[in-house]
Design a protein around this motif. Sequence first.
Motif, PDB file in Angstrom:
ATOM      1  N   GLU A 126     -36.096  37.503  12.169  1.00 52.57           N
ATOM      2  CA  GLU A 126     -35.295  38.066  12.906  1.00 52.57           C
ATOM      3  C   GLU A 126     -36.087  38.450  14.488  1.00 52.57           C
ATOM      4  OE1 GLU A 126     -32.023  41.941  13.136  1.00 52.57           O
ATOM      5  OE2 GLU A 126     -33.379  41.518  11.450  1.00 52.57           O
ATOM      6  N   GLU A 127     -36.989  39.162  14.419  1.00 50.32           N
ATOM      7  CA  GLU A 127     -37.572  39.491  15.653  1.00 50.32           C
ATOM      8  C   GLU A 127     -37.992  38.148  16.559  1.00 50.32           C
ATOM      9  OE1 GLU A 127     -41.775  41.597  17.129  1.00 50.32           O
ATOM     10  OE2 GLU A 127     -41.675  40.046  15.445  1.00 50.32           O
ATOM     11  N   LEU A 128     -38.525  37.251  16.087  1.00 47.68           N
ATOM     12  CA  LEU A 128     -38.971  36.159  16.630  1.00 47.68           C
ATOM     13  C   LEU A 128     -37.522  35.262  17.262  1.00 47.68           C
ATOM     14  CD1 LEU A 128     -41.832  34.702  14.624  1.00 47.68           C
ATOM     15  CD2 LEU A 128     -42.084  36.020  16.757  1.00 47.68           C
ATOM     16  N   CYS A 156     -34.569  36.632  17.685  1.00 41.41           N
ATOM     17  CA  CYS A 156     -34.130  37.405  18.951  1.00 41.41           C
ATOM     18  C   CYS A 156     -34.708  37.043  20.308  1.00 41.41           C
ATOM     19  CB  CYS A 156     -34.392  38.789  18.749  1.00 41.41           C
ATOM     20  SG  CYS A 156     -33.567  40.173  19.940  1.00 41.41           S
ATOM     21  N   ILE A 157     -36.003  36.787  20.170  1.00 38.74           N
ATOM     22  CA  ILE A 157     -36.628  36.837  21.609  1.00 38.74           C
ATOM     23  C   ILE A 157     -36.516  35.387  22.073  1.00 38.74           C
ATOM     24  CG2 ILE A 157     -39.017  36.584  22.405  1.00 38.74           C
ATOM     25  CD1 ILE A 157     -39.841  38.757  20.438  1.00 38.74           C
ATOM     26  N   VAL A 158     -36.619  34.338  21.312  1.00 37.50           N
ATOM     27  CA  VAL A 158     -36.523  32.959  21.619  1.00 37.50           C
ATOM     28  C   VAL A 158     -34.976  32.672  22.072  1.00 37.50           C
ATOM     29  CG1 VAL A 158     -38.555  32.277  20.610  1.00 37.50           C
ATOM     30  CG2 VAL A 158     -36.275  31.612  19.371  1.00 37.50           C
ATOM     31  N   ASP A 159     -34.041  33.133  21.329  1.00 35.53           N
ATOM     32  CA  ASP A 159     -32.733  33.127  21.581  1.00 35.53           C
ATOM     33  C   ASP A 159     -32.202  33.377  22.963  1.00 35.53           C
ATOM     34  OD1 ASP A 159     -32.227  31.775  19.152  1.00 35.53           O
ATOM     35  OD2 ASP A 159     -31.284  33.416  18.077  1.00 35.53           O
ATOM     36  N   LEU A 160     -32.985  34.386  23.577  1.00 34.31           N
ATOM     37  CA  LEU A 160     -32.633  35.103  24.638  1.00 34.31           C
ATOM     38  C   LEU A 160     -33.345  34.282  25.931  1.00 34.31           C
ATOM     39  CD1 LEU A 160     -32.036  38.614  23.666  1.00 34.31           C
ATOM     40  CD2 LEU A 160     -30.292  37.001  24.461  1.00 34.31           C
ATOM     41  N   GLY A 161     -34.107  33.344  25.550  1.00 36.80           N
ATOM     42  CA  GLY A 161     -34.737  32.633  26.597  1.00 36.80           C
ATOM     43  C   GLY A 161     -36.219  33.103  26.700  1.00 36.80           C
ATOM     44  N   GLY A 162     -36.779  33.910  25.703  1.00 35.59           N
ATOM     45  CA  GLY A 162     -38.153  34.287  25.899  1.00 35.59           C
ATOM     46  C   GLY A 162     -39.050  33.425  25.096  1.00 35.59           C
ATOM     47  N   LEU A 183     -49.766  32.450  19.910  1.00 35.27           N
ATOM     48  CA  LEU A 183     -48.566  32.072  18.981  1.00 35.27           C
ATOM     49  C   LEU A 183     -47.854  31.148  19.665  1.00 35.27           C
ATOM     50  CD1 LEU A 183     -47.052  35.360  17.550  1.00 35.27           C
ATOM     51  CD2 LEU A 183     -48.646  33.821  16.521  1.00 35.27           C
ATOM     52  N   ASP A 184     -47.587  31.047  20.876  1.00 33.38           N
ATOM     53  CA  ASP A 184     -46.832  30.193  21.895  1.00 33.38           C
ATOM     54  C   ASP A 184     -45.498  29.609  21.191  1.00 33.38           C
ATOM     55  OD1 ASP A 184     -46.246  28.727  24.025  1.00 33.38           O
ATOM     56  OD2 ASP A 184     -47.309  27.109  23.236  1.00 33.38           O
ATOM     57  N   ILE A 185     -44.761  30.614  20.655  1.00 32.57           N
ATOM     58  CA  ILE A 185     -43.208  30.359  20.112  1.00 32.57           C
ATOM     59  C   ILE A 185     -42.286  30.413  21.220  1.00 32.57           C
ATOM     60  CG2 ILE A 185     -41.800  31.262  18.265  1.00 32.57           C
ATOM     61  CD1 ILE A 185     -44.065  32.459  16.741  1.00 32.57           C
ATOM     62  N   ARG A 186     -41.737  29.259  21.342  1.00 31.26           N
ATOM     63  CA  ARG A 186     -40.564  29.047  22.259  1.00 31.26           C
ATOM     64  C   ARG A 186     -39.231  28.669  21.722  1.00 31.26           C
ATOM     65  NH1 ARG A 186     -43.165  28.338  27.236  1.00 31.26           N
ATOM     66  NH2 ARG A 186     -45.528  28.183  26.907  1.00 31.26           N
ATOM     67  N   SER A 187     -38.826  28.660  20.515  1.00 31.16           N
ATOM     68  CA  SER A 187     -37.811  28.123  20.003  1.00 31.16           C
ATOM     69  C   SER A 187     -37.608  28.444  18.533  1.00 31.16           C
ATOM     70  CB  SER A 187     -37.709  26.555  20.023  1.00 31.16           C
ATOM     71  OG  SER A 187     -38.626  25.929  19.173  1.00 31.16           O
ATOM     72  N   ARG A 188     -36.566  28.367  17.909  1.00 31.81           N
ATOM     73  CA  ARG A 188     -36.322  28.768  16.405  1.00 31.81           C
ATOM     74  C   ARG A 188     -37.075  27.741  15.704  1.00 31.81           C
ATOM     75  NH1 ARG A 188     -31.785  31.428  13.930  1.00 31.81           N
ATOM     76  NH2 ARG A 188     -30.852  32.956  15.568  1.00 31.81           N
ATOM     77  N   LEU A 191     -43.553  30.776  10.307  1.00 32.47           N
ATOM     78  CA  LEU A 191     -43.334  31.392   9.324  1.00 32.47           C
ATOM     79  C   LEU A 191     -43.596  30.512   8.063  1.00 32.47           C
ATOM     80  CD1 LEU A 191     -39.914  33.056  10.263  1.00 32.47           C
ATOM     81  CD2 LEU A 191     -42.043  34.152   9.604  1.00 32.47           C
ATOM     82  N   ALA A 192     -43.531  29.244   8.133  1.00 33.82           N
ATOM     83  CA  ALA A 192     -43.804  28.309   7.305  1.00 33.82           C
ATOM     84  C   ALA A 192     -45.323  28.250   6.956  1.00 33.82           C
ATOM     85  CB  ALA A 192     -43.419  26.722   7.424  1.00 33.82           C
ATOM     86  N   ASP A 193     -46.071  28.137   8.039  1.00 33.37           N
ATOM     87  CA  ASP A 193     -47.405  28.234   8.095  1.00 33.37           C
ATOM     88  C   ASP A 193     -48.265  29.605   7.351  1.00 33.37           C
ATOM     89  OD1 ASP A 193     -47.758  25.701   9.245  1.00 33.37           O
ATOM     90  OD2 ASP A 193     -48.133  26.762  11.402  1.00 33.37           O
TER      91      ASP A 193
END
Length: 180
Positions: free
Chosen positions: A84-86, A88-94, A113-118, A125-127
């Motif tokens: 949910e946290e991740l 929330c951030i990427v859905d708003l363009g972060g 981490l370099d997480i840019r999308s769902r 999360l799978a890793d």
Amino acid sequence: MKGAERREAIRRELHGAVSPISGSALARAVGVSRQVIVQDIALLRANGDDVVATARGYVLREGPEPRLPTRVVKVHHGVDQVEEELNCIVDLGGAVQNVMVNHRVYGAITAELDIRSRRDAARYLADIGSGKSVPLMTVTSGYHFHRITADTEGQLDEIEAALEQRGFLAELMPYEQDVR
């Protein structure tokens, strides 16, 4: 010398260097232990400085590309709320550049981490779920920091407000004021 001033002094030392500077040399230059330098380097990295550790010491890499607006946020939640946290951030363009915990014994521990999308969040999360690993935040009872980038400061404001609305933002402790 306060932590933020010390990190600025370290940044200046690295910026002006023509060759790598050892942790011991940096420690002597700013009057602290080498372990404090290791923690300060982790905080510099968490705040976006591209400090690289080499066999001969630390180097500050500076690229020509412009920097995106960046913010470090302290958050707290359970492992069941990471997705949910991740999202929330990427859905708003972060983009979630890293995660950092401030452990009382081990100091600052940072992981890129370099997480840019769902899709990136799902892969992360799978890793984590595919082995015996747990999110880094578990060593500090769910408290952790993220360095987040976005195209505009307005997007960062929106992300921070959404994290607060969900109850994820955590109060900075007095000793953490210079983490930002």
